[in-house]
Enzyme design. Structure first.
Site, mmCIF file in Angstrom:
data_model
loop_
_atom_site.group_PDB
_atom_site.id
_atom_site.type_symbol
_atom_site.label_atom_id
_atom_site.label_comp_id
_atom_site.label_asym_id
_atom_site.label_seq_id
_atom_site.Cartn_x
_atom_site.Cartn_y
_atom_site.Cartn_z
ATOM 1 N N ASP A 55 -7.006 -1.350 -4.613
ATOM 2 C CA ASP A 55 -7.883 -0.860 -3.674
ATOM 3 C C ASP A 55 -8.906 0.158 -4.357
ATOM 4 O OD1 ASP A 55 -6.867 -2.628 -1.674
ATOM 5 O OD2 ASP A 55 -5.587 -0.741 -0.851
ATOM 6 N N ASP B 185 0.786 -1.304 -0.029
ATOM 7 C CA ASP B 185 -0.138 -0.084 -0.094
ATOM 8 C C ASP B 185 0.788 1.195 -0.004
ATOM 9 O OD1 ASP B 185 -2.333 -1.478 0.019
ATOM 10 O OD2 ASP B 185 -2.321 -1.646 2.254
#
Length: 163
Positions: free
Chosen positions: A142, A123
């Site tokens: 995401d 991330d």
């Protein structure tokens, strides 16, 4: 076997989603120091390099290995396969819904791939608009899943108004 335009559209959205996500993660792993934080636009938009062993916002990272495999690998693979089957069988889906479902599948596959290959998901983006809007640290997969979900919600409201 000749693929229909619809099938090509579905596979293209999935493939492009996976490719863009994986390229961005490769770049972050190579160029951004692990655990670091860099300002892109002040404190509002920052770049990180965080390995997430869980799911959304790290949920599930504390689970034992067996539960993590079931909940973060096996279950998502089954759900993604069922959604893919659904969009191929449901011929009445409009293009926006096909795009949304394909984005969700592509993002899901990209994150599952990371869990299988790397044992975690990279991330790297964070948004904080002064407390008005704030995200966790996320990646393009995401973003694809979230965008797909938003499009599906909007499409469902539009269908209800039309009825």
């Amino acid at each position: 076997m000749k693929l229909s335009r619809r099938s090509i559209f579905i596979f293209s959205v999935i493939a492009i989603t996976i490719a863009i996500d994986q390229i961005s993660k490769i770049w972050v792993r190579a160029q951004v120091v692990a655990g670091s934080q860099s300002e892109i636009i002040g404190d509002c938009f920052t770049l990180h390099n965080v390995e997430n062993k869980g799911a959304f916002l790290g949920m599930g990272s504390e689970l034992n290995d067996t539960l993590r495999i079931i909940l973060l690998l096996i279950l998502p693979i089954v759900v993604l396969a069922l959604v893919l089957r659904y969009i191929f069988k449901e011929k009445a889906l409009d293009n926006w819904s096909l795009f949304a479902f394909s984005s969700i599948i592509g993002g899901g596959i990209a994150n599952v791939y990371d869990r299988i290959v790397y044992g975690s998901v990279t991330d790297f983006w964070h948004i904080d608009l002064g407390g008005v809007f704030r995200t966790g640290i996320f990646n393009l997969a995401d973003l694809s899943v979230t965008t797909g979900m938003i499009i599906l919600v909007i499409a469902s409201f539009r269908k209800k108004k039309a009825v």
